[in-house]
Design a protein around this motif. Structure first.
Motif, PDB file in Angstrom:
ATOM      1  N   LEU A 543       0.839  -1.187   0.000  1.00 31.70           N
ATOM      2  CA  LEU A 543       0.000   0.000   0.000  1.00 31.70           C
ATOM      3  C   LEU A 543       0.879   1.244   0.000  1.00 31.70           C
ATOM      4  O   LEU A 543       1.811   1.363   0.803  1.00 31.70           O
ATOM      5  N   LEU A 544       0.577   2.177  -0.892  1.00 35.17           N
ATOM      6  CA  LEU A 544       1.306   3.434  -0.963  1.00 35.17           C
ATOM      7  C   LEU A 544       0.505   4.537  -0.283  1.00 35.17           C
ATOM      8  O   LEU A 544      -0.724   4.473  -0.203  1.00 35.17           O
ATOM      9  N   LEU A 545       1.208   5.534   0.180  1.00 37.08           N
ATOM     10  CA  LEU A 545       0.548   6.678   0.786  1.00 37.08           C
ATOM     11  C   LEU A 545      -0.081   7.512  -0.325  1.00 37.08           C
ATOM     12  O   LEU A 545       0.611   8.029  -1.205  1.00 37.08           O
ATOM     13  N   ALA A 546      -1.400   7.620  -0.315  1.00 36.19           N
ATOM     14  CA  ALA A 546      -2.136   8.342  -1.360  1.00 36.19           C
ATOM     15  C   ALA A 546      -3.086   9.327  -0.702  1.00 36.19           C
ATOM     16  O   ALA A 546      -3.915   8.942   0.120  1.00 36.19           O
ATOM     17  N   THR A 547      -2.966  10.592  -1.079  1.00 33.54           N
ATOM     18  CA  THR A 547      -3.775  11.650  -0.483  1.00 33.54           C
ATOM     19  C   THR A 547      -4.492  12.433  -1.564  1.00 33.54           C
ATOM     20  O   THR A 547      -3.882  12.857  -2.544  1.00 33.54           O
ATOM     21  N   ILE A 548      -5.801  12.602  -1.375  1.00 34.80           N
ATOM     22  CA  ILE A 548      -6.599  13.374  -2.341  1.00 34.80           C
ATOM     23  C   ILE A 548      -6.782  14.791  -1.820  1.00 34.80           C
ATOM     24  O   ILE A 548      -7.128  15.000  -0.654  1.00 34.80           O
ATOM     25  N   GLN A 549      -6.563  15.744  -2.710  1.00 31.95           N
ATOM     26  CA  GLN A 549      -6.845  17.149  -2.427  1.00 31.95           C
ATOM     27  C   GLN A 549      -7.942  17.596  -3.387  1.00 31.95           C
ATOM     28  O   GLN A 549      -7.757  17.546  -4.603  1.00 31.95           O
ATOM     29  N   ALA A 550      -9.066  17.975  -2.815  1.00 26.62           N
ATOM     30  CA  ALA A 550     -10.197  18.384  -3.652  1.00 26.62           C
ATOM     31  C   ALA A 550     -11.175  19.161  -2.804  1.00 26.62           C
ATOM     32  O   ALA A 550     -11.141  19.119  -1.573  1.00 26.62           O
ATOM     33  N   ASN A 551     -12.066  19.861  -3.464  1.00 24.71           N
ATOM     34  CA  ASN A 551     -13.182  20.506  -2.778  1.00 24.71           C
ATOM     35  C   ASN A 551     -13.987  19.440  -2.038  1.00 24.71           C
ATOM     36  O   ASN A 551     -14.164  18.327  -2.537  1.00 24.71           O
ATOM     37  N   SER A 552     -14.477  19.752  -0.869  1.00 28.27           N
ATOM     38  CA  SER A 552     -15.200  18.776  -0.059  1.00 28.27           C
ATOM     39  C   SER A 552     -16.445  18.239  -0.755  1.00 28.27           C
ATOM     40  O   SER A 552     -16.970  17.188  -0.388  1.00 28.27           O
ATOM     41  N   SER A 553     -16.914  18.942  -1.768  1.00 24.20           N
ATOM     42  CA  SER A 553     -18.115  18.503  -2.484  1.00 24.20           C
ATOM     43  C   SER A 553     -17.806  17.458  -3.550  1.00 24.20           C
ATOM     44  O   SER A 553     -18.719  16.931  -4.180  1.00 24.20           O
ATOM     45  N   VAL A 554     -16.519  17.184  -3.782  1.00 25.77           N
ATOM     46  CA  VAL A 554     -16.129  16.203  -4.798  1.00 25.77           C
ATOM     47  C   VAL A 554     -16.054  14.822  -4.146  1.00 25.77           C
ATOM     48  O   VAL A 554     -15.133  14.541  -3.380  1.00 25.77           O
ATOM     49  N   PRO A 555     -17.024  13.932  -4.419  1.00 20.65           N
ATOM     50  CA  PRO A 555     -17.075  12.628  -3.754  1.00 20.65           C
ATOM     51  C   PRO A 555     -16.181  11.595  -4.455  1.00 20.65           C
ATOM     52  O   PRO A 555     -16.647  10.729  -5.195  1.00 20.65           O
ATOM     53  N   VAL A 556     -14.900  11.712  -4.217  1.00 18.75           N
ATOM     54  CA  VAL A 556     -13.916  10.830  -4.843  1.00 18.75           C
ATOM     55  C   VAL A 556     -13.059  10.197  -3.762  1.00 18.75           C
ATOM     56  O   VAL A 556     -12.613  10.872  -2.830  1.00 18.75           O
ATOM     57  N   VAL A 557     -12.841   8.889  -3.859  1.00 19.09           N
ATOM     58  CA  VAL A 557     -11.883   8.203  -2.996  1.00 19.09           C
ATOM     59  C   VAL A 557     -10.924   7.430  -3.892  1.00 19.09           C
ATOM     60  O   VAL A 557     -11.274   7.043  -5.018  1.00 19.09           O
TER      61      VAL A 557
END
Length: 635
Positions: A543-557
């Motif tokens: 498992l790699l360290l993966a971080t999403i940066q987005a507007n809170s309204s963007v429902p992406v994981v």
């Protein structure tokens, strides 16, 4: 390295497999979108963490006729005439009678030669070759909503018979109305040959195909014939071990690392008298008494028993997880002061699986054809019993006895330890979740704050249910995928996870939805089944360290792993993304610290989506919602 992947489709599960090689390239893939998210991936060795080897597997429960009339290939339903109960005369359903009462009387009695299942069928024929109908009289069995008989295939027929005189019995596979004969054999024997119970077996090769066939046993000779333990099995079962090949091949497709069996509520029973009993499900199939599963309300002959589950796990290369009854059903409980016989029973079951051929129960396993021990290293003490009056006391009795006798076995508690510590010892704890799509999507972070010390979570049952799921929708699969990404990222607190239920026969849908849908001759995967293909390389990966940066309204994981493909043994960087929203998202990747580089040659993109999130697969459109794979091209 920077990669831009833009999706014009909302409601999508996306997976990119980047082939890792020695040459350095960068990529950009552009389409038109409105929203943007940024995924930062740290692929440096120090940030990586090994995912447990058994993270994703399957949970099999005898529900929805998943076993009897499902993966177990036996075609005869109620083959021992025991389903009507031990008192005779009894109901012989689904057996039917050929000929009216002028020609034949059919009833059950207790004349069987098998001590654990004494009921047999008594067929008194009142007519002779002159007076009987030309086609004869007798009985038929339609199997589980029709037998699928295929041209050119061979079927092994076994029956036990006794007669008051000489025997002339026709055994046929026919259409449901008896008008089309697909295969037939006549059994002719003198009175002395069948005056006592006699086992007869032979093979039939079908000269036609009919997915709604039946077995017929007919005669036109006067006299009394007794029948018992009548079986028809295709000879081309999975690895020769009695399982329906096309259904097991679908399990193979998701490469499960474990199989939890045989339930579920099936293990508990509504009442203990109807709980699954492993001893009654081993040994020669003719001698197994079968039992009525009073939770899901149908009879099982238990041809698919404890031994067969262990064999299936071995054949699949999956770790067996034996869920046993801890003296508790839905309606009654054994007091802890009286639980000792149940503890002994479970210790015997483990000896059956693991004991040497010189042990009492290991010798029984060896006699069944498996002298080598099975690799049983996990047991679950009950199912969904936490909080019941006697659970904790009973649990500790089982735990102490198993730990003393088999210190390497990992034991699973029914009590949830994700938010607060357990008050009893355990190696793992069960976590079950059935909910709507929004809730399960938001549970991607469920284990973010769970303690990393102590027992690990076993998410042994999860699924979207209710109106969001239909009978297996894309929407459900997307929410489940997001939840699994969360489990993947929290796999230092979660050791295992499995979807439920796994199978459903469309003729007996007791729980809904399910991963794999079938009838006597067809099968397809729901979107939830195909979603699991995206995780088949995760167990044992990095498992790699993966971080999403987005507007809170963007429902992406999203998640990122380094894995070795089971198809070509190459090493891949795999990125999984779920867009749960109604708008397309432009997802930008930043990958740093990768020791080797990514090659565009051999890199692939797989997408699970459809024009409507409520779309489902069906027998008519089995591939309406399935993963679509393409090669990633450098833009």
């Amino acid at each position: 390295m920077m990669i831009g992947l833009q999706r014009t489709t909302s409601g999508v599960l996306f997976c990119a497999l980047f082939l890792i090689s020695a040459s350095c390239q960068s990529f950009a893939y552009d389409l038109e979108v409105n929203q943007t998210a940024f995924l930062k991936i740290d692929a440096s060795p120090q940030s990586g963490r090994k995912i447990p080897d058994h993270l994703f597997g399957i949970f099999f429960e005898e529900i929805n006729h998943a076993g009897a009339g499902g993966i177990w290939a036996e075609l005869v339903s109620n083959r021992g005439f025991e389903a009507g109960g031990p008192n005779t005369p009894s109901n012989i359903d689904p057996w039917g009678i050929i000929g009216n009462e002028t020609f034949i009387n059919v009833l059950t009695d207790r004349s069987s030669c098998f001590n654990r299942n004494k009921v047999a069928l008594r067929m008194e024929v009142l007519c002779d070759p002159v007076g009987c109908p030309d086609s004869g009289v007798g009985v038929y069995n339609p199997g589980y909503w029709g037998m699928n008989i295929e041209q050119g295939k061979t079927y092994k027929v076994v029956l036990h018979v006794m007669s008051s005189g000489s025997l002339n019995l026709s055994v046929s596979l026919t259409s449901s109305d008896g008008m089309q004969t697909l295969a037939s054999n006549n059994i002719i024997a003198s009175a002395s040959q069948v005056s006592n119970w006699t086992k007869i077996e032979f093979q039939l090769e079908s000269k036609g195909t009919n997915s709604n066939s039946r077995l017929q046993l007919t005669t036109n000779h006067e006299g009394v014939i007794w029948l018992d333990q009548v079986s028809v099995m295709p000879t081309d079962t999975y690895k020769g071990h009695g399982f329906r090949k096309e259904l097991i091949s679908m399990i193979e497709g998701i490469q499960p690392r474990f199989i939890r069996f045989p339930g579920g509520c099936f293990v508990e029973g509504e009442w203990l008298r109807n709980a699954f009993r492993w001893r009654e499900s081993i040994g020669p199939w003719e001698e197994r008494p079968g039992h009525f599963g009073d939770v899901w309300m149908y009879w099982t002959d238990d041809g698919l028993g404890y031994y067969e589950f262990l064999q299936l796990a071995e054949d699949l290369g999956a770790a067996p997880i034996w869920v046993f009854n801890n003296g508790i059903s839905h309606q009654d409980e054994v007091a802890t002061s009286s639980i000792a016989p149940f503890v002994k029973d479970v210790l015997d079951s483990i000896e059956f699986a693991r004991g040497s051929t010189n042990s009492t129960w290991g010798s029984v396993r060896a006699a069944m054809g498996h002298p080598e021990p099975f690799e049983l290293k996990y047991v679950a003490i009950g199912n969904e019993d936490c909080g019941k009056p006697n659970y904790r006391g009973n649990y500790l009795k089982f735990y102490d006895a198993i730990r003393n006798a088999y210190p390497d076995i990992k034991m699973i508690s029914n009590c949830d330890g994700s938010s607060s510590p357990l008050d009893h010892p355990a190696d793992l704890y069960d976590f079950h979740v059935y909910n709507n799509a929004n809730t399960l999507f938001n549970m991607a972070n469920q284990f973010d704050r769970t303690s990393r010390t102590g027992p690990k979570a076993f998410v042994s049952e999860y699924a979207v249910q209710g109106k969001d799921a239909g009978t297996g929708s894309l929407l459900a699969a997307l929410a489940e995928a997001a939840f699994l990404i969360g489990l993947e990222k929290n796999s230092d607190a979660v050791e295992m996870a499995s979807y439920a239920p796994l199978f459903v026969n469309t003729n007996d849908r007791r729980a809904n939805p399910d991963a794999i849908v079938f009838n006597s001759w067809q099968q397809y995967g729901t979107p939830s089944y195909w979603m699991q293909h995206f995780f088949k390389e995760s167990s044992g990966a990095t498992l790699l360290l993966a971080t999403i940066q987005a507007n809170s309204s963007v429902p992406v994981v999203a998640s990122a792993i380094i894995c070795q493909s089971s198809e070509d043994n190459n090493e891949y960087l795999q990125i999984k993304v779920v867009n749960f929203g109604s708008e397309p998202v432009n997802l930008m990747f930043s990958i740093s610290g990768l020791q080797n580089t990514v090659s565009s040659s051999g890199s692939k993109m797989t997408i699970l989506t459809s024009s409507n999130v409520m779309d489902e697969n069906s027998f008519q459109e089995p591939n309406k919602v399935v993963p679509i794979q393409s090669t990633l091209q450098n833009a």
